[in-house]
Design a protein around this motif. Structure first.
Motif, PDB file in Angstrom:
ATOM      1  N   ILE A 106       2.269  31.501  -2.805  1.00  0.00           N
ATOM      2  CA  ILE A 106       2.889  30.432  -2.879  1.00  0.00           C
ATOM      3  C   ILE A 106       1.960  29.789  -4.966  1.00  0.00           C
ATOM      4  O   ILE A 106       2.876  29.639  -5.373  1.00  0.00           O
ATOM      5  CB  ILE A 106       2.297  29.745  -2.084  1.00  0.00           C
ATOM      6  N   TYR A 107       1.368  29.587  -4.426  1.00  0.00           N
ATOM      7  CA  TYR A 107       0.509  29.053  -5.768  1.00  0.00           C
ATOM      8  C   TYR A 107       0.730  30.025  -6.807  1.00  0.00           C
ATOM      9  O   TYR A 107       1.020  29.410  -7.933  1.00  0.00           O
ATOM     10  CB  TYR A 107      -0.901  28.164  -5.280  1.00  0.00           C
ATOM     11  N   ASN A 108       0.442  30.694  -7.175  1.00  0.00           N
ATOM     12  CA  ASN A 108       0.779  31.926  -8.107  1.00  0.00           C
ATOM     13  C   ASN A 108       2.193  32.340  -7.893  1.00  0.00           C
ATOM     14  O   ASN A 108       2.552  32.497  -9.520  1.00  0.00           O
ATOM     15  CB  ASN A 108      -0.010  34.015  -7.553  1.00  0.00           C
ATOM     16  N   ALA A 109       2.937  31.859  -7.335  1.00  0.00           N
ATOM     17  CA  ALA A 109       4.190  31.835  -7.809  1.00  0.00           C
ATOM     18  C   ALA A 109       4.886  30.431  -8.546  1.00  0.00           C
ATOM     19  O   ALA A 109       5.644  30.923  -9.503  1.00  0.00           O
ATOM     20  CB  ALA A 109       5.217  32.373  -6.780  1.00  0.00           C
ATOM     21  N   TYR A 110       3.915  29.587  -8.049  1.00  0.00           N
ATOM     22  CA  TYR A 110       4.634  28.273  -8.701  1.00  0.00           C
ATOM     23  C   TYR A 110       3.743  28.287  -9.671  1.00  0.00           C
ATOM     24  O   TYR A 110       4.542  27.865 -10.879  1.00  0.00           O
ATOM     25  CB  TYR A 110       3.269  27.281  -7.832  1.00  0.00           C
ATOM     26  N   PHE A 111       2.913  28.658 -10.160  1.00  0.00           N
ATOM     27  CA  PHE A 111       1.914  28.427 -11.820  1.00  0.00           C
ATOM     28  C   PHE A 111       3.466  29.188 -12.572  1.00  0.00           C
ATOM     29  O   PHE A 111       3.394  28.784 -13.579  1.00  0.00           O
ATOM     30  CB  PHE A 111       0.822  28.933 -11.611  1.00  0.00           C
TER      31      PHE A 111
ATOM     32  N   LEU B  30       1.971  22.216  -1.531  1.00  0.00           N
ATOM     33  CA  LEU B  30       2.523  23.017  -0.932  1.00  0.00           C
ATOM     34  C   LEU B  30       2.285  23.788   0.120  1.00  0.00           C
ATOM     35  O   LEU B  30       3.000  24.272   0.950  1.00  0.00           O
ATOM     36  CB  LEU B  30       2.644  24.491  -2.244  1.00  0.00           C
ATOM     37  N   THR B  31       1.233  23.707   0.370  1.00  0.00           N
ATOM     38  CA  THR B  31       0.391  24.601   1.344  1.00  0.00           C
ATOM     39  C   THR B  31      -0.689  23.842   2.662  1.00  0.00           C
ATOM     40  O   THR B  31      -0.523  24.395   3.324  1.00  0.00           O
ATOM     41  CB  THR B  31      -0.387  26.149   0.532  1.00  0.00           C
ATOM     42  N   LEU B  32      -1.507  23.004   1.783  1.00  0.00           N
ATOM     43  CA  LEU B  32      -2.759  22.293   2.231  1.00  0.00           C
ATOM     44  C   LEU B  32      -2.533  21.467   3.363  1.00  0.00           C
ATOM     45  O   LEU B  32      -1.452  20.315   2.991  1.00  0.00           O
ATOM     46  CB  LEU B  32      -3.968  21.689   1.812  1.00  0.00           C
ATOM     47  N   ASP B  33      -2.893  21.070   4.455  1.00  0.00           N
ATOM     48  CA  ASP B  33      -2.872  19.576   5.291  1.00  0.00           C
ATOM     49  C   ASP B  33      -4.240  18.748   5.034  1.00  0.00           C
ATOM     50  O   ASP B  33      -4.942  19.114   4.440  1.00  0.00           O
ATOM     51  CB  ASP B  33      -2.212  20.719   6.685  1.00  0.00           C
ATOM     52  N   PHE B  34      -3.464  17.675   5.332  1.00  0.00           N
ATOM     53  CA  PHE B  34      -4.498  16.380   4.877  1.00  0.00           C
ATOM     54  C   PHE B  34      -6.187  17.112   5.575  1.00  0.00           C
ATOM     55  O   PHE B  34      -7.046  16.288   4.767  1.00  0.00           O
ATOM     56  CB  PHE B  34      -3.841  15.582   5.554  1.00  0.00           C
TER      57      PHE B  34
END
Length: 530
Positions: free
Chosen positions: A376-381, A407-411
């Motif tokens: 997800i993060y790689n696609a976001y970048f 986009l992926t982490l919770d608090f």
């Protein structure tokens, strides 16, 4: 709590408008001073009603079950390391730097070694777009007993693609950002650094061998001893990303970042956002209603009751129920004002949400590499790269990291290293010492003679009932950024104490206010007054 959710919601948009209007390079100094002094953002430094104001964050114990320091005060580091349950994590420090910054690099290493790494000896990875000199390599190795590695960044990772660099639009973008006074806007090297840290650093071969990293910068101060292993404690607690400073971004450096972030989310149907999203965004769709006028005019709870009263007064006037009550003139004034008013415009509203500009100051990060090195993060970048915001605008790695993490982490995946004293540039965070910690109970014991403390260097701040630091020595006169970073720290502590007005979040915001119920209640109150 210093600010309730209601108070935060009442003034958050004026803050955003302030950043949009005033935050350019020409006014940077004033802006930073305002953050430090809190004169604009933080109402508690004014003399108005001082006796009735709640205490500053830095003078309170604000720990909760899910958000608290791993240890309050010091631990016996030797005993900690010798414990059979202790294990060193697969982790490293990482610093992107240049040969000419050697003096500042050594300054940082001296601070982190003295306060932490002389005991734990985690390795260092230094990255540069040109080879490091022998002098740089030799002098950095002399600062530590830990392993030191030196990496070269390849051309594709460091520079923008040729079709970008050779485009007339590239030079025009640099010039335009400088002309508009955007901080670091005309500096090509700064754009490269932001782009590299946003999506390249964790892919470097030297970084791929590690599971965790701690980002450091040249010319950094650490004010407190870190007598435990942050990597191990994050692992045990199930934490994935740690920070020390949470502040607002300068608006004109990222005017379209949130637009493209929302576009990325829309293109990835079914993506479930983490609850960190609540920390960084405002929900502008808070009401359950079919009334299109209310939807257009009201986005904050504080604005709903006045608008409903106006609507009800006009309805009662049309129904003839205001005759002889003395309220007919009020209804006519409402009708005139309504005819002359314009609907509120939210320039940055996308999908009924707005970025509040808060971000983790990424020059300090302790995190799992996997929070970035994932699909997800790689696609976001990649998506951000394709939309060219790293040069057309001055997108920093800090807001990109923050929105990307959301986009992926919770608090619960986050950890605020409130007990770590830290300075970079002119922003400082330094906690009060724990009263539980004293030199007698946990005396400083150097593991390397070069870090022996004598005289003034062996004297620490006095402990307090609400303190959490270990052998901290804070600057004599400073305002903790924790007390001045409005509204970001307010939102953080509201979430930590479960006081945030968005109580439920399953990956998307949902309207929570029943407008019809509220309208019937106000109508009954008005009729009782007539």
């Amino acid at each position: 709590m210093v600010l309730t959710s209601k108070r935060s919601s009442m003034i958050r948009f004026s803050f955003k408008r302030f950043l949009r209007r005033y935050c350019n390079y020409k006014k940077l100094i004033s802006f930073l001073l305002l953050i430090i002094l809190g004169q604009y953002f933080y109402p508690y430094f004014s003399n108005n009603d001082a006796d009735s104001l709640p205490p500053l964050y830095s003078t309170q114990n604000l720990s909760t079950d899910s958000q608290h320091p791993f240890y309050e005060g010091c631990v016996d580091t030797k005993e900690y390391i010798e414990d059979k349950s202790y294990r060193k994590m697969n982790a490293t420090f990482v610093m992107l730097t240049r040969n000419e910054e050697l003096r500042d690099v050594l300054y940082t290493m001296n601070s982190i070694e003295s306060h932490f790494n002389q005991w734990f000896q985690y390795p260092y990875v230094f990255l540069n777009d040109v080879p490091f000199t022998e002098e740089f390599q030799n002098k950095t190795k002399e600062m530590t007993k830990a392993k030191v590695e030196f990496g070269l960044i390849n051309e594709l990772d460091w520079n923008f693609p040729p079709y970008v660099k050779e485009s007339p639009l590239f030079k025009e973008a640099m010039y335009d950002q400088g002309d508009r006074g955007i901080m670091y806007g005309p500096m090509e090297s700064y754009h490269k650094m932001c782009r590299f840290y946003s999506g390249m650093f964790y892919k470097h071969p030297l970084m791929k061998q590690y599971e965790w990293y701690w980002r450091i910068e040249p010319d950094v101060d650490f004010y407190c001893d870190i007598s435990y292993d942050p990597f191990l404690e994050m692992h045990i607690a199930g934490k994935k990303y740690g920070f020390t400073i949470l502040i607002p971004e300068i608006y004109w450096s990222v005017p379209n970042l949130f637009r493209y972030t929302q576009s990325f989310i829309q293109k990835n149907v079914g993506m479930k956002l983490g609850s960190v999203w609540k920390l960084l965004t405002y929900n502008l769709n808070i009401m359950k209603t079919d009334d299109e006028e209310i939807k257009d005019w009201v986005h904050l709870d504080k604005d709903l009751d006045p608008k409903l009263r106006e609507k009800i007064m006009l309805d009662l006037y049309k129904e003839g129920k205001l005759k002889g009550t003395g309220h007919e003139e009020e209804a006519l004034d409402i009708a005139i004002n309504k005819a002359q008013s314009k609907k509120p415009l939210f320039e940055d509203k996308f999908n009924n949400e707005e970025y509040n500009l808060c971000h983790f100051w990424s020059n300090f990060e302790i995190a799992k590499i996997s929070v970035f090195d994932n699909d997800i993060y790689n696609a976001y970048f990649k998506y951000l790269e394709e939309n060219e915001g790293f040069w057309k605008e001055r997108w920093g790695d800090a807001p990109v990291h923050s929105l990307g993490l959301a986009l992926t982490l919770d608090f619960e995946d986050l950890h605020y290293f409130r007990d770590i004293g830290y300075r970079h540039s002119i922003l400082k965070h330094c906690p009060k010492n724990s009263i539980m910690q004293s030199n007698k109970d946990f005396p400083y014991q150097e593991n390397d003679v070069k870090y022996r403390r004598k005289g003034l260097s062996s004297l620490y701040d006095k402990g307090t009932d609400y303190g959490i630091g270990c052998r901290c020595k804070c600057p004599r006169s400073f305002i903790d950024v924790e007390d001045a970073a409005y509204p970001c720290m307010d939102i953080w502590f509201e979430l930590a104490h479960e006081m945030h007005f968005e109580t439920n979040f399953d990956g998307e915001y949902h309207p929570s206010i029943d407008v019809k119920e509220r309208e019937n209640k106000i109508r009954s109150q008005i009729l009782a007054e007539l």
